[in-house]
Design a protein around this motif. Sequence first.
Motif, short mmCIF file in Angstrom:
data_model
loop_
_atom_site.label_atom_id
_atom_site.label_comp_id
_atom_site.label_asym_id
_atom_site.label_seq_id
_atom_site.Cartn_x
_atom_site.Cartn_y
_atom_site.Cartn_z
N LYS A 347 0.86 -1.17 0.00
CA LYS A 347 0.00 0.00 0.00
C LYS A 347 0.90 1.23 0.00
CE LYS A 347 -3.63 2.20 2.67
NZ LYS A 347 -4.35 2.26 3.95
N SER A 348 0.57 2.22 -0.81
CA SER A 348 1.45 3.40 -0.92
C SER A 348 1.24 4.39 0.21
CB SER A 348 1.19 4.11 -2.25
OG SER A 348 1.64 3.33 -3.32
N TYR A 349 2.35 4.91 0.70
CA TYR A 349 2.32 6.00 1.69
C TYR A 349 3.17 7.15 1.16
CZ TYR A 349 -0.05 3.48 5.42
OH TYR A 349 -0.98 2.83 6.18
N PRO A 350 2.82 8.39 1.49
CA PRO A 350 3.67 9.51 1.07
C PRO A 350 5.07 9.34 1.66
CG PRO A 350 1.56 10.29 1.93
CD PRO A 350 1.62 8.83 2.21
N LEU A 351 6.10 9.61 0.87
CA LEU A 351 7.48 9.51 1.34
C LEU A 351 7.68 10.29 2.63
CD1 LEU A 351 9.36 9.84 -2.07
CD2 LEU A 351 9.34 7.83 -0.59
N ALA A 352 7.01 11.45 2.72
CA ALA A 352 7.17 12.31 3.90
C ALA A 352 6.74 11.60 5.19
CB ALA A 352 6.38 13.60 3.72
N ASP A 353 5.84 10.63 5.04
CA ASP A 353 5.35 9.92 6.23
C ASP A 353 6.34 8.89 6.75
OD1 ASP A 353 3.11 11.41 5.94
OD2 ASP A 353 1.75 9.75 5.51
N VAL A 354 7.28 8.48 5.90
CA VAL A 354 8.19 7.41 6.33
C VAL A 354 9.64 7.87 6.41
CG1 VAL A 354 6.73 5.54 5.47
CG2 VAL A 354 8.40 6.60 3.94
N ALA A 355 9.98 8.93 5.65
CA ALA A 355 11.38 9.33 5.57
C ALA A 355 11.96 9.60 6.94
CB ALA A 355 11.54 10.55 4.67
N GLU A 356 13.09 8.96 7.24
CA GLU A 356 13.87 9.21 8.45
C GLU A 356 13.18 8.82 9.75
OE1 GLU A 356 17.50 11.44 8.17
OE2 GLU A 356 16.08 13.12 8.16
N LEU A 357 11.98 8.28 9.66
CA LEU A 357 11.36 7.78 10.88
C LEU A 357 11.94 6.40 11.17
CD1 LEU A 357 7.70 8.92 10.31
CD2 LEU A 357 9.41 9.92 11.84
N GLU A 358 11.75 5.92 12.37
CA GLU A 358 12.35 4.67 12.78
C GLU A 358 11.31 3.85 13.54
OE1 GLU A 358 16.85 4.33 14.13
OE2 GLU A 358 15.54 4.74 15.84
N LEU A 359 11.03 2.67 13.04
CA LEU A 359 10.04 1.81 13.69
C LEU A 359 10.74 0.95 14.73
CD1 LEU A 359 7.03 0.77 13.52
CD2 LEU A 359 7.91 -1.00 12.01
N ARG A 360 10.46 1.16 15.98
CA ARG A 360 11.10 0.38 17.04
C ARG A 360 10.22 -0.81 17.40
NH1 ARG A 360 14.19 3.69 21.45
NH2 ARG A 360 15.92 2.47 20.65
N VAL A 361 10.82 -1.79 18.05
CA VAL A 361 10.09 -2.97 18.48
C VAL A 361 9.04 -2.56 19.51
CG1 VAL A 361 10.28 -5.18 19.68
CG2 VAL A 361 12.08 -4.48 18.08
N PRO A 362 7.79 -2.97 19.30
CA PRO A 362 6.75 -2.57 20.28
C PRO A 362 6.97 -3.26 21.62
CG PRO A 362 5.83 -4.05 18.60
CD PRO A 362 7.23 -3.73 18.18
N ASP A 363 6.47 -2.61 22.67
CA ASP A 363 6.67 -3.11 24.03
C ASP A 363 6.19 -4.55 24.23
OD1 ASP A 363 7.84 -0.80 24.79
OD2 ASP A 363 6.07 0.05 25.77
N ASP A 364 5.08 -4.89 23.58
CA ASP A 364 4.52 -6.21 23.87
C ASP A 364 5.25 -7.35 23.16
OD1 ASP A 364 3.49 -5.41 21.39
OD2 ASP A 364 1.81 -6.80 21.59
N TYR A 365 6.32 -7.03 22.42
CA TYR A 365 7.16 -8.09 21.84
C TYR A 365 8.35 -8.42 22.74
CZ TYR A 365 4.82 -7.66 17.28
OH TYR A 365 3.90 -7.65 16.26
N ILE A 366 8.54 -7.59 23.77
CA ILE A 366 9.68 -7.78 24.67
C ILE A 366 9.16 -8.14 26.06
CG2 ILE A 366 11.72 -6.65 25.68
CD1 ILE A 366 11.74 -4.76 23.24
N SER A 367 9.79 -9.13 26.67
CA SER A 367 9.32 -9.60 27.98
C SER A 367 9.50 -8.51 29.03
CB SER A 367 10.10 -10.85 28.39
OG SER A 367 11.46 -10.50 28.57
N ASP A 368 8.82 -8.70 30.15
CA ASP A 368 8.85 -7.69 31.22
C ASP A 368 10.26 -7.42 31.72
OD1 ASP A 368 6.18 -7.34 31.06
OD2 ASP A 368 5.69 -8.70 32.71
N ASP A 369 11.11 -8.45 31.77
CA ASP A 369 12.47 -8.23 32.27
C ASP A 369 13.37 -7.58 31.20
OD1 ASP A 369 13.27 -10.26 30.55
OD2 ASP A 369 14.15 -11.52 32.11
N GLY A 370 12.82 -7.38 30.00
CA GLY A 370 13.57 -6.70 28.95
C GLY A 370 14.64 -7.55 28.29
#
Lengths: 420, 420
Positions: A347-370
């Motif tokens: 699906k297309s998104y404007p380049l401005a919406d993605v450029a230089e942004l950084e998708l980090r791992v969401p909290d619920d993928y990492i256990s409580d002890d990190g």
Amino acid sequence: MHNALYAQAGGVTAVINVSAAGVIETLRQYNTPRIYAAINGIQGLLDEELVDLTQINDAELERLKCLPGGAFQACRFDLDTLEKRPDQYERLLQIFSYYDIGTFFYNGGNGSMLTAQKVADYCQSKGYPLRCIGVAKTIDNDLAMSYCSPGFGSAAKFLASHFLQATLDIQSMSASSTKFFVMEAMGRNVGWLALSAGLVKDVIADLPLIILPAERAFNEQRFLHKVSQLIDKHGYCVCMASEGLCDTEGQCLSVAREEHAHGKVYRQFGGVAQKLAQLVEQALQVKTHSANPDYLQRSSALCVSATDWQMAYEAGAAAVHAAQQGEHGVLPIIEKVQDQPFTWRFKSYPLADVAELELRVPDDYISDDGMDITDAGLAYLRPLVMGERPMIWRQGLPALQPLNWKRIAKSLPSFATDKN
Amino acid sequence: MHNALYAQAGGVTAVINVSAAGVIETLRQYNTPRIYAAINGIQGLLDEELVDLTQINDAELERLKCLPGGAFQACRFDLDTLEKRPDQYERLLQIFSYYDIGTFFYNGGNGSMLTAQKVADYCQSKGYPLRCIGVAKTIDNDLAMSYCSPGFGSAAKFLASHFLQATLDIQSMSASSTKFFVMEAMGRNVGWLALSAGLVKDVIADLPLIILPAERAFNEQRFLHKVSQLIDKHGYCVCMASEGLCDTEGQCLSVAREEHAHGKVYRQFGGVAQKLAQLVEQALQVKTHSANPDYLQRSSALCVSATDWQMAYEAGAAAVHAAQQGEHGVLPIIEKVQDQPFTWRFKSYPLADVAELELRVPDDYISDDGMDITDAGLAYLRPLVMGERPMIWRQGLPALQPLNWKRIAKSLPSFATDKN
């Protein structure tokens, strides 16, 4: 109908050339008059380093679909701002005009999308009808808005597969030798690749595993405590750490190099595994080993995920379809359609919406002890490493001869890319 | 007919379990009454940690033929001298007698052959009719007298294949990014594995390659000069270095740990690649990257050489045949029969002739400048990495579930292995 131009930028992947093949084959479906590629990304484009792919043969296309690395060379080079270097933008317009380029496909990560956007904006402002489309790529999996990034699945598959094999090694020797093994995953400030170690739990039940994703501050005391507990219980402990791991003070454990350019700080990481191994050895007095696969994890045609391969191909195809539908200044990214069976679409998104942004791992993928992955994290990763691609071997090595392209003779005056 | 016992020792390989399968299947051909394995080598043997493999099923044998690491655990443990610890030897005799062991197969490298020899000598001196046979194994390829060592070909294939892929990566990015990439090969004081990088020249002609085998003293100035020359000419340079590389003063570049035991100094290497990368970066002001695959190179079922696999299987089979022919205190090693086609056979040598010796790379395999491989070296390496083995994948990862053995209930009094 105008001609099309393709180029690669940023850190390469095992499947970036598959996207190139997707672009080329789809452009052919639309009877694009001429298909060009720039050698060495936007930097080569400024230098008029071009290849004419219109007549590329099937054998070359098949080789493209197998070759890791950037078959057209990938640059780490950003355009300056228009204010600072208007000549760069004028030069690009000169090239586009001369070669009658109607669509420009830039295959890169979030940083490269900023460059693509600058080009798109400038051409629009000058009334030049260029459709500028991004082709998604990064092993780091940090492309904003996207469910995942082409290139990630294969790197994750390489890391998980080899972490599994190394675990079998240390498991068999831990009684009298190495008790702690740590491996380093790329990904800069994001821990997506480090999480891939969790997949080994699907093969070795009750795995004494520690994952240190960059999203969590490294706490030495809690880490050593967990290592010690796991060794006591299992006889050994294996660990995968993000290269960009930082402590609670924000100090990164292993900055190999720092570079300041364009008002930004670029950090090259490397050595976190060795550092953690030394730490454990000194604190717990056990034998340790560390591995840093570095480029091996992003260049392995031997460990390509068929799912990732397909995503890389479709990333190229989707970019061409978007251009044909009149879109410009966009990046087609992956959207999950459903889980069972796992399906996705672009699906297309404007380049401005993605450029230089950084998708980090969401909290619920990492256990409580990190220091571990959750079931939700595993459910996310599993489909992305699924399936394999065949490899042709020749005389004992992968048959991966580089492709040599014949450059087009330059027609325009030369350009000083690096002036100033 | 007496029973047989098998055990593994020293650093494991991707194919050590193939040798186990060769031992087991060949023992069956001779109708050996009972086939035992010790868990964790001679250390587990002292502890009466035994498995009865007489009824091992075909599915388990097939899994053994694919699994990297030591399926029966491999110990880094040497017997003390008879003078110091006679109880260790008496204990072994007690175990052998109780389980009616007629042949003992010890699968290890040159260090483990010393242990095997001690056992053979002692049993002979006591009139116990034990046939003690070594089963050759080491990725280092430093087994004296042997043409090559089972385990080496697969590690060399892993290193060469992945060095090739990483080269494609750096080649594509060198114009604006990394210009020097260096990878670290195992092998302690010998450079056999580092030489495997030379095989990449068969795929990429005119490769700007530097090999630093442990047999040659590292000369910083000459090294930097060559790196600089290659970067000037090709735009990049790739390097493979022995972990045990030392300078002209005899100082090793990267000793991770030193251990003193049994009157010997054991050095654990690690980090030479990172050190060389830093050196080049500082001296030549270019971006560098380094990789240390560590255990990945010796545990990759994904990169097993079919030739090496066959050698590993035959190493096990040859040991059993030797025992059946009444030999004892020997190690069957590989002898080349001819080059075209490459054929080889196993021939027995007294353990005393190979124990603790170290086969270094011959002078004519290393170029005059000490930083490259010769044609003779390449001709030696090529047949050893030839051929591939199939891999079964499950849910995206190699299907390499560890084998879990049911231990025999202990019948003898316990023994304090580590007393003193």
